[in-house]
Every structure is written in C-alpha cells, then in structure tokens.
Design an enzyme around this catalytic site. Structure first.
Site, PDB file in Angstrom:
ATOM      1  N   ARG A 435       0.837  -1.207   0.000  1.00 36.84           N
ATOM      2  CA  ARG A 435       0.000   0.000   0.000  1.00 36.84           C
ATOM      3  C   ARG A 435       0.868   1.251   0.000  1.00 36.84           C
ATOM      4  O   ARG A 435       1.921   1.295   0.634  1.00 36.84           O
ATOM      5  CB  ARG A 435      -0.894   0.042   1.243  1.00 36.84           C
ATOM      6  CG  ARG A 435      -2.088  -0.876   1.195  1.00 36.84           C
ATOM      7  CD  ARG A 435      -3.057  -0.545   2.319  1.00 36.84           C
ATOM      8  NE  ARG A 435      -2.403  -0.463   3.602  1.00 36.84           N
ATOM      9  CZ  ARG A 435      -2.869   0.241   4.642  1.00 36.84           C
ATOM     10  NH1 ARG A 435      -3.971   0.939   4.529  1.00 36.84           N
ATOM     11  NH2 ARG A 435      -2.226   0.257   5.792  1.00 36.84           N
ATOM     12  N   SER A 499       7.453  -4.798   7.414  1.00 34.87           N
ATOM     13  CA  SER A 499       7.050  -5.740   8.468  1.00 34.87           C
ATOM     14  C   SER A 499       7.873  -7.019   8.459  1.00 34.87           C
ATOM     15  O   SER A 499       7.336  -8.133   8.442  1.00 34.87           O
ATOM     16  CB  SER A 499       5.567  -6.069   8.316  1.00 34.87           C
ATOM     17  OG  SER A 499       4.810  -4.882   8.322  1.00 34.87           O
ATOM     18  N   ASP A 553       5.385  -2.948  11.449  1.00 34.02           N
ATOM     19  CA  ASP A 553       3.938  -2.767  11.549  1.00 34.02           C
ATOM     20  C   ASP A 553       3.449  -2.834  12.992  1.00 34.02           C
ATOM     21  O   ASP A 553       2.464  -2.183  13.362  1.00 34.02           O
ATOM     22  CB  ASP A 553       3.202  -3.812  10.702  1.00 34.02           C
ATOM     23  CG  ASP A 553       3.574  -5.244  11.059  1.00 34.02           C
ATOM     24  OD1 ASP A 553       4.588  -5.451  11.743  1.00 34.02           O
ATOM     25  OD2 ASP A 553       2.842  -6.159  10.638  1.00 34.02           O
TER      26      ASP A 553
END
Length: 813
Positions: A435, A499, A553
C-alpha cells in the site's frame, strides 16, 4: 458384548429391599450371568436398556426424568442411571465391563428390526407401557448441534395429553384410574392404551355397570371391588375368536361373579371397546409420526417399516389387525410393513453398543491426535517464563547475538502528543499486497488524521525474485500513486512500514535480518532496506522523497492506538504473522547508548523457540509444517500462532486422521494433498458459532473435500484445537511482556493498554477472547485493556514520521 435389558416385568418380581438397592441388584445379576458363562476374566462392552423416560446428552449418559409403569424407587429420579450402574459394578472386583450405551427399549426395538430391514425407521412398543421412536432430520432438532443426517428421537409419547390435549377423549373411568395411580396427572396417553391399565379400565366399567344393575343382577363381588383383579391377559383371553365366550365365563366365575350368557357377551363387548380404543389411539399417534416422516422426505407416497414389540401387540388376538387397519385409513399414502422384533430391545441395545464401541475407539484416536494441543496452565506458565527469559537475553549486550528473540531497537523514542501536523507519505509492505498512503494530520482542537491510499499486488515472482526487482516494483507503485494523487513534484516526508525483522542503527536505517511470510527476494538480507529504496528511486529518476523512518507494523499499531490512548505502550500483531513491541526503559537496553527515557523495542518474538526451548510442546504436525516451509527451523513460535500457518497445521492433522480412517471415509483427496489449500480464513468461518454444520460441509466441499456430518464435526473440533492453542500461546507470550512492564515501573498493579491489529485477532470468532483470558490468567496483577488499531501499518507509519520530524525540529532548536 452384553446388553442389560430392563423391562417392567423384571422388577415386579423383586422384593422391597432389593428394589431399594436397585443397581446393586442389577450388578449382582450381571455378575451371576457372567460367571455361568465363564466371562468374568474378560473386559466387555455393555449396553443398558432402560425403559423409562431419560434425558440424554450423550449415548452413555441418561438422567431419569420420572418413573413410569408403577415404579417409584426413591433416590433415582433426577440422577444419571449410567453413573449409578457404574458405581454398583465397581463393587464387583471380579468383573470388568464398560457401559457404552444407554438405550430406551423402543430404540432397541427399532435397531433390532433395522438390522433385518433397512427401511425400518420407526420403533413402537405396545405392552406394559407404550412408546415410539423414529428417525428425525437433524436440521429439525434444535437441542442437538448439527443439521445434516438423522438422529433417533425417543418421543416418550406416553405423556401425550398431560397438558390437557386429550381431555375431550378421556372418560370418567380414565379419570378414576388416573387418580388411583402412582403418578396422577401424568402419562395420560399411556394410561389409555397400555396393557398395564387396560384390565383396570375394564374392571372400573364393569363395576359401574354392575352397580347400576346392568350386569350380574346388580351383585358386586369383593374381587370386582379389588384394584388389579382384572388384568390385560384376561382381556385378551375374553376376546379370543372361538373360546372367548367360555374364557369370559370362567374368568368371571373366578371373580366370584355368576354371569348369564348375556352378561358374558356384554363383558366381551366392554373388552372389545377398551382394546379397540387403545388400537385406534395408537394408530392415530403412529399416523402423526409417519406423516412427519413423509413430509420430511417430501414424498407423495412413502414406503417404510415399523419395528414393533410389546405383549399387548403380540398376545392380544385382535389388536394387531385393528391397529394395521385403522392406520391404513389414517395414512393411505404410506405403505407400512410391521416387523415384529426378534430378540427384543436387548439385541437392539447390543447393536447400539457395537456402534458405540466403534465410535469410542475413534474418539480415543481423535483425542490422542489432539491431546498435544491442549496446553495445561502449568505448560503455559513455562512458556510465559521462557519468553520472559528470552526477552532479557535479547536486551543484554553479551547475549543478544545468540538470543532468538532479538529485541531490536526501533529508535522510536516518543509517543504522539497531539501537536503533530502536516502531509506525510506512508508505505506498507508486509504481505502479498503493498500500500501507498497519503496521510494528512491536523493538530489542535480539530485534531484528525485523514488517509488516502491505493493497494498494489506483489506477484509471487517478485516476492521470490531479486531484491532489485522487488524495490523497482515498489517504486513503480509509488510513482503510480503520486500520479494518481497529483503530488509527484512534492518532496514529502515518508514513513516506510517494513514488516520484517530489521536491525536498526537509527530511525531511518534498517538492515534486514531475514525474510518471513513467504518472501525470498535475493540480495536483501544483511542490506539496509532504506538504502535499497533510495537506490530504486534514483534509478527511476522521476521524483524524490524524504525517507524519515523505517517502521515495523507492530510499532505502527502501537503508535496508532497511542494517538488515541496515552496509556498504550504495547503493540501486538496477530494476523498473517505475529509480533509484539513495547516501550522499554533505555537503561535496560544494553545494545543502545543512553539511560534516559524510553525506546520502543521490536521483539520479533516470532523466532521464539528457534533455540529449542519450546520443542516439548511442538507436535509432529508443527514439524511437518516447519519442514515444508520456506525457512525450516526458523520462526517456530510464529508457525504455531500466526494466520499464515494455522490452516496448514489443520491440513496436516486432517491428512493424519484420514489415514487412520477417521475422516472422509479414509480417502485422501487430491485437494487435501495440496499445501496451502486450507487457508486460515476457513478456520474462522468453520468455528463461527452462527455457522451450522451444513454450512461447514459446504466450505469443505468448496475445498474439494466430500464430507459427512460426522466429518464436519471432527473438522470443526480440529480447527478449534489449533486456534485455541495459538491464542493461548500468544496470550502466554503477551503475559511475559505485560509482567515485564509492571516490574519496570515497580508497581504492585499495572494498568496498561495493548494496541492490536491483525486478521486473526479481528476476524476469528474466539481468538481474541481466549488470548485475553490467558493474559488475565497468567498476569493476574496486570489490568490490560485491548484496543483495536485502525490501520496501524499506514496511519502508524505516518504518525511515527510526524513524531520523528517533531523531535528532530525540537533537537535543532
């Protein structure tokens, strides 16, 4: 295999003191029986036919609702009769039997006849008592889980009419008989049709007719006044075709009555009326059951078999013929065969017990397969303590290199204070999707965070290609987003949510320790991912960005929740992967210079256990999943607790159970052989409390698994065992972290908030509850609030970037 067969006539021969010791007497009888057949040294299964109304929640348990058929043994009603029999049998050290099934005599009759005629789906008893059972569709039985297949329902129809439904049909004689019974107001239907009461009804009618001068010249004998003097065997004898009249005369004379020819004919007529009514009522009730069966099957015409037993049906000369004739009139669309039970309900109990024995063996094998997933509190405490020790190893300079839980410093040293503002870009790379976000943060009274984002897929060939290809793809996605938002010329500060385990030397430098979650891009491990991103931006040469922070994350999740709740100092991810971060005192972080303030530590606890410290709780299924993964021997804790692996653990168990013949008829389908076919989302769907077993079966069919109702129940149990263990293990690890926070603060009781994100925590119907319960159980001095994160990996990255810019500006001043 034995069937202890309890019928009312057995008890009529017992002495009063024997009745008081009912189950002891039964055990004695069984012991004598086994001794006469030289069976005492053998362990045998036992079926218990108990012909009284019981509430059953399983096959080997039954709570007596009430006595019928003139029985009133005290202390038994409301208790489990199987447990009572077990206790009585334990006193006989010389016999070894296992009570596997409690069976009503009606059910036993149906099973006996069903063994000879597969069409048999109704059982009927018309004897001392009366009852019926039939095979009902599971979808109609709300008291039992499951909606596919059928289950035998014991109607206990003897109590029909206890609510007043039969009051219009009951005569003054029925009411008089009922008032004089042991259970007034109960079993009213049974009192109108069963052989225990028909003789008494005839006596009451004859008594009234005699008193009114209609019989015996109005002369009443002492015998006619005595309850129970006329029995159903007398009624049967008086109704016989040829010798009925002479039988009637003889029976009446035994009652000290002196009948005329007309009296004998009248008495015969009374017997016929009473027994005919019994057959009519029985036929009407049976017609209702047959109509329901036909409607369930949606048939215009149905062919079926009724298994039948009972002295009244067998010995009365006309009862069976009357019953059949009336039934044909009531249900002309049903072709019914009546099959007389051979061997009675005892044989049926043995058949049920045989099935129970097979199911018990299957249950033992299933329990053995799932037993390693049931972690007792003591084991969870060991996991908590081991995690706590690993946290300490990762913080200390001399042990950090060997520590499996790396406790990576993030250089995030502050939480949002509400003064952050501006436009920020955020990148989120943590799975198969990538994203890009534009985040607008406003401060002051109208404090808010607005986000605009676009999602891009990362193909498998990119995930497992070269590092240059991966980062070029990321930059291509960024360029598309900047064009889409019309901001390609602006040099905005950027937070990069990455992450994967990174060792950070500063907030904008992160060296990849190792790939997880299926990524395998080459030439990345040991490299600074921020430098690789900057190089890719330079290669494209279309735009420039100010990369301020590289963020895990989990840290983003904590920051997002910290923006709403200042008490949030822990972040938890329970999704595709699993991880925890928390704010640690600088004085405890030996790998970073400085003793003042706090810094967020990214624990990377997914690698907990890689040194073998939790090998004793890993199952053979965990090992198979690990060996088939991209990183064998690594991230062992994550492979037991995260969404990426739970479905695969379930698949391995299902394969094993199928090989044992416990699932899918022993056939391993091609789809079940495919790694990854059983995704964790299916666990969430299957374990949903709102999902019926028929829907579970549909899910399995979508996966190419042809399952039965029993298969669906087992699959649901397997899913629950795997997900529960995952939640409990995750809770044990988190308990170690909150306990560390409590001791850091030096308080007796800690109040703290944990920011949580991840699809497993959010979407699984039970994971969050079990995790929270485990933390409460293992960290009782900590009051933990769980706060769901709203887009921690995107919004959190922007907030960390904003905080970093704020702290940088403060430092410059």
């Amino acid at each position: 295999m034995f069937a202890v067969h309890l019928l009312a006539f057995h008890f009529t021969k017992l002495k009063e003191d024997q009745i008081k010791k009912l189950f002891g007497y039964i055990a004695d009888c069984l012991s004598d029986f086994m001794e006469t057949r030289n069976l005492k040294q053998k362990k045998l299964p036992l079926g218990f036919t108990f012909s009284f109304p019981c509430k059953q929640t399983k096959l080997d348990e039954g709570v007596l609702l009430e006595w019928t058929k003139h029985f009133r043994v005290r202390g038994v009603q409301g208790t489990d009769v199987v447990s009572s029999l077990h206790r009585a049998l334990q006193k006989h050290q010389d016999i070894d039997v296992d009570v596997l099934a409690l069976v009503n005599d009606t059910v036993g009759t149906m099973m006996t006849c069903g063994y000879d005629d597969q069409r048999c789906e109704v059982g009927l008893i018309i004897g001392t008592g009366t009852n019926a059972c039939y095979m009902e569709e599971m979808r109609h039985i709300s008291l039992v889980e499951g909606d596919e297949g059928r289950m035998c329902i014991n109607t206990e129809w003897g109590a029909f009419g206890d609510d007043g439904a039969l009051d219009d049909l009951r005569t003054e004689f029925d009411r008089e008989l009922d008032l004089g019974s042991l259970n007034p107001g109960k079993q009213l239907f049974e009192k109108m049709i069963s052989s225990l009461y028909l003789g008494e009804l005839v006596r009451l009618i004859l008594l009234k007719m005699t008193k009114e001068g209609l019989l015996f010249n109005g002369k009443v004998s002492t015998a006619l006044l005595t309850k129970g003097k006329i029995e159903t065997k007398h009624v049967s004898a008086m109704e016989k075709y040829k010798e009925g009249l002479s039988n009637t005369r003889e029976i009446l004379r035994e009652l000290k009555l002196f009948p005329s020819e007309e009296d004998c004919v009248a008495v015969q007529h009374v017997c016929t009326i009473v027994s005919f009514r019994s057959a009519n009522l029985c036929a009407a009730a049976l017609a209702a059951i047959l109509t329901r069966l036909r409607d369930n099957k949606k048939l215009l015409r149905m062919r079926t078999t009724v298994g039948i037993d009972g002295g009244l049906y067998k010995t009365h000369p006309r009862y069976a013929k009357r019953l059949h004739k009336v039934l044909r009139r009531l249900v002309p669309t049903c072709d019914v065969r009546f099959l007389l039970s051979q061997g009675g309900s005892g044989r049926g109990a043995a058949l049920v017990t045989a099935v129970a024995l097979r199911l018990a063996a299957q249950r033992r094998r299933l329990d053995a397969a799932l037993a390693p997933f049931l972690l007792p509190p003591s084991t969870l405490q060991e996991v908590r303590d081991s995690m706590r020790a690993e946290l300490e190893y990762g913080l200390k300079r001399e042990t950090q290199a060997q520590a499996t839980v790396k406790m990576l410093p993030t250089y995030v040293c502050g939480m949002p204070d509400g003064t952050e503002k501006g436009k920020f870009l955020a990148l989120d790379l943590g799975g198969t999707n990538f994203r890009v976000l534009l985040v607008k943060i406003k401060s002051g009274r109208r404090r808010s965070v607005q986000m605009y984002n676009k999602i891009f897929a990362i193909p498998l060939e990119i995930m497992q290609g070269t590092g240059e290809e991966l980062f070029d793809h990321i930059v291509q996605c960024i360029a598309d987003f900047l064009d889409y938002m019309g901001i390609k010329g602006a040099r905005l500060p950027l937070g990069f949510t990455f992450s994967f385990p990174c060792r950070q030397a500063s907030i904008d430098k992160g060296t990849l320790v190792g790939w997880t979650k299926g990524f395998k891009a080459t030439d990345c491990e040991g490299e600074d991912v921020v430098d690789m991103l900057r190089e890719a931006i330079r290669r494209r040469n279309e735009f420039d960005l100010d990369i301020v922070a590289v963020v895990n994350d989990t840290v983003g999740t904590m920051m997002t929740c910290g923006y709403e709740d200042p008490n949030c100092e822990i972040g938890l991810i329970a999704g595709t992967g699993t991880n925890v971060c928390y704010m640690e005192d600088m004085k405890n972080i030996e790998t970073v210079e400085g003793n003042e303030g706090q810094m967020c530590i990214n624990t990377e606890w997914g690698a907990f256990g890689d040194n073998g410290c939790i090998d004793h709780i890993r199952t053979k299924y965990d090992r198979e999943v690990d060996e088939g993964s991209l990183n064998p021997g690594k991230q062992r804790y994550e492979k037991m607790t995260s969404g990426m692996y739970l479905g695969e653990i379930v698949r391995q168990i299902l394969i094993d159970l199928t090989k044992q013949g416990l699932l899918f008829r022993g056939h391993i389908s091609e789809s079940l052989r495919k790694r990854g076919i059983f995704e964790t989302k299916f666990l969430s769907q299957i374990e949903s409390d709102r999902l019926a077993l028929l829907q579970v079966r549909r899910i399995l069919q979508q996966l190419g698994l042809d399952s039965t109702c029993e298969d669906s129940i087992i699959v649901k149990e397997v899913c629950a065992a795997v997900s529960t263990r995952a939640a409990r293990l995750c809770g044990a690890g988190l308990a170690a972290v909150v306990e560390k926070k409590r001791q850091n603060r030096g308080v007796e009781r800690l109040q703290i908030t944990v920011g949580v994100d991840g699809t497993l925590y959010k979407l699984h119907p039970h994971f969050s509850r079990i995790l929270q319960e485990t933390v409460k159980e293992l960290a009782p001095q900590c009051d933990v609030t769980f706060m769901l994160s709203e887009d921690g990996s995107g919004k959190g990255a922007a907030l960390i970037t904003a905080v970093a810019k704020r702290l940088h500006n403060v430092g410059q001043k």
